[in-house]
Design a protein around this motif. Structure first.
Motif, PDB file in Angstrom:
ATOM      1  N   ASP A   5       7.069   0.368 -11.894  1.00  0.00           N
ATOM      2  CA  ASP A   5       5.946   0.176 -12.817  1.00  0.00           C
ATOM      3  C   ASP A   5       5.135   1.486 -12.906  1.00  0.00           C
ATOM      4  O   ASP A   5       4.689   2.009 -11.884  1.00  0.00           O
ATOM      5  N   PRO A   6       4.947   2.026 -14.144  1.00  0.00           N
ATOM      6  CA  PRO A   6       4.246   3.320 -14.296  1.00  0.00           C
ATOM      7  C   PRO A   6       2.852   3.340 -13.665  1.00  0.00           C
ATOM      8  O   PRO A   6       2.416   4.393 -13.188  1.00  0.00           O
ATOM      9  N   ALA A   7       2.181   2.221 -13.655  1.00  0.00           N
ATOM     10  CA  ALA A   7       0.834   2.205 -13.049  1.00  0.00           C
ATOM     11  C   ALA A   7       0.931   2.444 -11.546  1.00  0.00           C
ATOM     12  O   ALA A   7       0.117   3.175 -10.955  1.00  0.00           O
ATOM     13  N   LEU A   8       1.941   1.847 -10.913  1.00  0.00           N
ATOM     14  CA  LEU A   8       2.139   2.075  -9.472  1.00  0.00           C
ATOM     15  C   LEU A   8       2.518   3.533  -9.229  1.00  0.00           C
ATOM     16  O   LEU A   8       2.016   4.181  -8.311  1.00  0.00           O
ATOM     17  N   GLU A   9       3.404   4.038 -10.084  1.00  0.00           N
ATOM     18  CA  GLU A   9       3.859   5.428  -9.923  1.00  0.00           C
ATOM     19  C   GLU A   9       2.669   6.380 -10.058  1.00  0.00           C
ATOM     20  O   GLU A   9       2.535   7.321  -9.252  1.00  0.00           O
ATOM     21  N   ALA A  10       1.819   6.128 -11.019  1.00  0.00           N
ATOM     22  CA  ALA A  10       0.656   7.003 -11.227  1.00  0.00           C
ATOM     23  C   ALA A  10      -0.260   6.959 -10.007  1.00  0.00           C
ATOM     24  O   ALA A  10      -0.763   7.991  -9.545  1.00  0.00           O
ATOM     25  N   GLN A  11      -0.464   5.755  -9.471  1.00  0.00           N
ATOM     26  CA  GLN A  11      -1.313   5.633  -8.276  1.00  0.00           C
ATOM     27  C   GLN A  11      -0.701   6.411  -7.119  1.00  0.00           C
ATOM     28  O   GLN A  11      -1.402   7.138  -6.401  1.00  0.00           O
ATOM     29  N   LEU A  12       0.619   6.287  -6.948  1.00  0.00           N
ATOM     30  CA  LEU A  12       1.287   6.973  -5.822  1.00  0.00           C
ATOM     31  C   LEU A  12       1.230   8.491  -6.005  1.00  0.00           C
ATOM     32  O   LEU A  12       1.034   9.235  -5.045  1.00  0.00           O
ATOM     33  N   GLU A  13       1.366   8.937  -7.244  1.00  0.00           N
ATOM     34  CA  GLU A  13       1.307  10.388  -7.468  1.00  0.00           C
ATOM     35  C   GLU A  13      -0.088  10.934  -7.213  1.00  0.00           C
ATOM     36  O   GLU A  13      -0.250  12.029  -6.671  1.00  0.00           O
ATOM     37  N   THR A  15      -2.195   9.882  -5.102  1.00  0.00           N
ATOM     38  CA  THR A  15      -2.691   9.701  -3.724  1.00  0.00           C
ATOM     39  C   THR A  15      -1.799  10.360  -2.682  1.00  0.00           C
ATOM     40  O   THR A  15      -1.946  10.094  -1.490  1.00  0.00           O
ATOM     41  N   ILE A  16      -0.900  11.227  -3.107  1.00  0.00           N
ATOM     42  CA  ILE A  16       0.095  11.754  -2.163  1.00  0.00           C
ATOM     43  C   ILE A  16      -0.551  12.511  -0.993  1.00  0.00           C
ATOM     44  O   ILE A  16      -0.131  12.348   0.162  1.00  0.00           O
ATOM     45  N   GLU A  17      -1.587  13.276  -1.270  1.00  0.00           N
ATOM     46  CA  GLU A  17      -2.184  14.051  -0.170  1.00  0.00           C
ATOM     47  C   GLU A  17      -2.855  13.152   0.849  1.00  0.00           C
ATOM     48  O   GLU A  17      -2.671  13.327   2.063  1.00  0.00           O
ATOM     49  N   ALA A  18      -3.598  12.183   0.346  1.00  0.00           N
ATOM     50  CA  ALA A  18      -4.269  11.238   1.256  1.00  0.00           C
ATOM     51  C   ALA A  18      -3.235  10.450   2.054  1.00  0.00           C
ATOM     52  O   ALA A  18      -3.408  10.168   3.248  1.00  0.00           O
ATOM     53  N   ARG A  19      -2.136  10.105   1.396  1.00  0.00           N
ATOM     54  CA  ARG A  19      -1.084   9.318   2.051  1.00  0.00           C
ATOM     55  C   ARG A  19      -0.457  10.111   3.205  1.00  0.00           C
ATOM     56  O   ARG A  19      -0.289   9.608   4.297  1.00  0.00           O
ATOM     57  N   HIS A  20      -0.162  11.374   2.935  1.00  0.00           N
ATOM     58  CA  HIS A  20       0.448  12.181   3.999  1.00  0.00           C
ATOM     59  C   HIS A  20      -0.550  12.428   5.128  1.00  0.00           C
ATOM     60  O   HIS A  20      -0.176  12.434   6.312  1.00  0.00           O
ATOM     61  N   ALA A  21      -1.815  12.612   4.778  1.00  0.00           N
ATOM     62  CA  ALA A  21      -2.830  12.825   5.818  1.00  0.00           C
ATOM     63  C   ALA A  21      -2.945  11.593   6.704  1.00  0.00           C
ATOM     64  O   ALA A  21      -3.046  11.699   7.935  1.00  0.00           O
ATOM     65  N   SER A  22      -2.883  10.421   6.095  1.00  0.00           N
ATOM     66  CA  SER A  22      -3.032   9.197   6.890  1.00  0.00           C
ATOM     67  C   SER A  22      -1.780   8.948   7.746  1.00  0.00           C
ATOM     68  O   SER A  22      -1.872   8.482   8.879  1.00  0.00           O
ATOM     69  N   TYR A  23      -0.619   9.304   7.226  1.00  0.00           N
ATOM     70  CA  TYR A  23       0.639   9.215   7.990  1.00  0.00           C
ATOM     71  C   TYR A  23       0.514  10.078   9.257  1.00  0.00           C
ATOM     72  O   TYR A  23       0.782   9.625  10.387  1.00  0.00           O
ATOM     73  N   ALA A 135       1.896  -1.585  -0.384  1.00  0.00           N
ATOM     74  CA  ALA A 135       0.966  -2.699  -0.625  1.00  0.00           C
ATOM     75  C   ALA A 135      -0.329  -2.179  -1.245  1.00  0.00           C
ATOM     76  O   ALA A 135      -0.888  -2.783  -2.168  1.00  0.00           O
ATOM     77  N   GLU A 136      -0.780  -1.029  -0.748  1.00  0.00           N
ATOM     78  CA  GLU A 136      -2.013  -0.440  -1.284  1.00  0.00           C
ATOM     79  C   GLU A 136      -1.862  -0.108  -2.772  1.00  0.00           C
ATOM     80  O   GLU A 136      -2.788  -0.324  -3.558  1.00  0.00           O
ATOM     81  N   ALA A 137      -0.688   0.405  -3.147  1.00  0.00           N
ATOM     82  CA  ALA A 137      -0.476   0.769  -4.554  1.00  0.00           C
ATOM     83  C   ALA A 137      -0.653  -0.451  -5.460  1.00  0.00           C
ATOM     84  O   ALA A 137      -1.305  -0.376  -6.509  1.00  0.00           O
TER      85      ALA A 137
END
Ligand SMILES: [Zn+2]
Length: 467
Positions: A5-13, A15-23, A135-137
């Motif tokens: 779903d493009p909306a999920l993809e846009a959210q993931l794109e 938030t990539i920096e925050a996602r890697h920082a939290s990982y 799930a967050e996306a």
């Protein structure tokens, strides 16, 4: 490849920096479950995950106590009419020695050249992070999930999972679900997507053979009393024939035969004998005749001596007839073999073939049942579609030769054999120095999970949920 779903993809794109920082933040917590001095760190990891679950909008997120390290539970159950999936991962990690072989300190993780390096990157915190971010996306873009989700994150997987079976039994009603997915495995050779459909069970036994009250002089008594070590060797030699076939009567009665389709599917998986020889240092591969290498690992039971001892073990010679001899013997079991019933058969057979003049005792040291999801099960088919849609390659369906205690728990306590859908690259160095996860596996795997949850929204996964 099918995009999510493009909306999920846009959210993931976005938030990539925050996602890697939290990982990386999760990887910095040294949650080594095997070492008591890290118990507080394990709890800190559990609390960190609960805080994240609350932040992204899960409910009932809690650090749940056991007699050992806590379990993290959370759910989101507002997708009326949609299936309920229980996802299992573990937040504890392996010890880190030898330290001097790491590129950096094991709990000082970094991302470089497409790899996330640090203890737990692949096994299994990376996979927890993937499920949290998928799930967050959904919750961030739609405010809802397409399915009902229950998360169970264990803290003792790397130190034998003693408490989770009890916790599963105590929380059986609350954990009711349509399917269980374990994300704690990885891809096949060449980083090809793979789904593990099943795991073997285990029966672990000990045989104790006793002759004279103590070791006796082999000159004074040799030839007139039975030797327990010789007797044990004779017993062991009659457990399997020279073709590798286990001789215990009825041992194979409940073994599910391989269907022609299964044999074809297994045969299509590229596996190289040389790799096994190289990995093990064995001079040739042996096993039950009539079955391929992968069939012997995933679909056939085994019987092996794990240890054998008795009599004189020192340098030089000591002329005795030992008073006792012992062996540890274990069997890997496949569906639908029942370890308790097989123990009785094994015990009776050993007593029947034991030579006179010695006393033989057979003890059951522990067991676990095999578990399997069939490849045509809707959850397995959906997971395969999701992997193909996102990674662009059809996954291999494989069966693992090992045993995971919690898998048996899900199967036999909840009645849901788990599907093992894991995303680690096969060269991940799990349990070893420089453990890493490929960023591509992590990022694309998050899309796989999103794709799967959307795909499952309208499905019925089993008869009970249809009714
Ligand atoms: Zn693991």
């Amino acid at each position: 490849m099918t995009a999510i779903d493009p909306a999920l993809e846009a959210q993931l794109e976005a938030t990539i920096e925050a996602r890697h920082a939290s990982y990386l933040e999760l990887l910095r917590i040294p949650s080594i479950s095997a070492l008591p001095q890290h118990a507080a760190d394990c709890r800190r990891a559990a609390e960190w995950i609960v805080a994240e679950l609350n932040r992204i909008g899960f409910e009932h997120a809690a650090v749940e106590e056991t007699a050992g390290l806590p379990i993290v539970y959370a759910d989101w159950l507002h997708a009326e009419g949609a299936p309920t999936i229980l996802v299992y991962c573990h937040y504890d990690v392996q010890p880190v020695d030898p330290l001097d072989e790491w590129e950096t300190a094991p709990f000082d993780p970094f991302i470089r050249f497409g790899r996330v390096v640090g203890r737990g990157a692949a096994d299994d915190k990376g996979q927890i992070s993937m499920h949290l971010r998928a799930a967050e996306a959904f919750l961030a873009t739609r405010g809802t999930l397409p399915i009902n989700l229950k998360f169970v994150f264990e803290g003792e997987e790397e130190s034998s999972s003693v408490n989770i079976p009890i916790w599963l039994r105590d929380n059986r009603a609350r954990l009711d679900c349509d399917a269980v997915i374990i994300s704690d495995t990885g891809f096949f050779e060449g980083n090809r997507p793979a789904i593990m459909l099943g795991l073997r069970g285990l029966l672990y036994t000990q045989i104790d053979v006793t002759g004279c009250a103590t070791d006796v002089h082999s000159g004074g008594y040799g030839g007139v009393v039975e030797n327990p070590a010789n007797a044990l060797a004779r017993i062991i030699s009659e457990l399997k024939d020279r073709d590798g076939v286990i001789q215990v009567p009825g041992f194979y009665d409940d073994v599910q035969a391989l269907s022609p389709q299964e044999r074809a599917r297994v045969a299509a998986i590229p596996v190289h004998e040389e790799t096994f020889l190289k990995d093990t240092g064995a001079i040739s591969l042996q096993g039950e005749s009539g079955y391929s290498l992968l069939e012997r690992i995933g679909y056939r039971p085994t019987l092996d001596v794990n240890g054998i001892w008795g009599g004189f073990q020192g340098d030089g010679s000591k002329t005795i007839i030992p008073g006792q001899a012992h062996a540890k013997i274990s069997c890997r079991l496949v569906p639908d073999q029942d370890p308790e019933a097989l123990f009785e058969r094994l015990k009776q057979y050993v007593l029947d073939i034991a030579p006179p003049g010695v006393q033989v005792e057979v003890r059951n040291l522990g067991s676990g049942k095999p578990t399997v999801v069939h490849a045509d099960d809707p959850i397995a088919e959906a997971a395969a579609r999701a992997l193909e849609a996102t990674f662009g390659a059809k996954p291999y369906f494989i069966r693992g030769g090992g045993s995971i205690p919690v898998a048996e728990g899900f199967d036999h306590v909840l009645g849901r054999p788990p599907l093992l859908l894991g995303f680690a690259n096969p060269d991940d160095h799990a349990h070893a120095p420089n453990e890493f996860m490929r960023v591509g596996n992590y990022e694309t795997g998050i899309r796989t999970i999103c794709w799967l949850w959307d795909d499952l929204a309208e499905m019925s996964l089993n008869e009970e949920s249809v009714a």
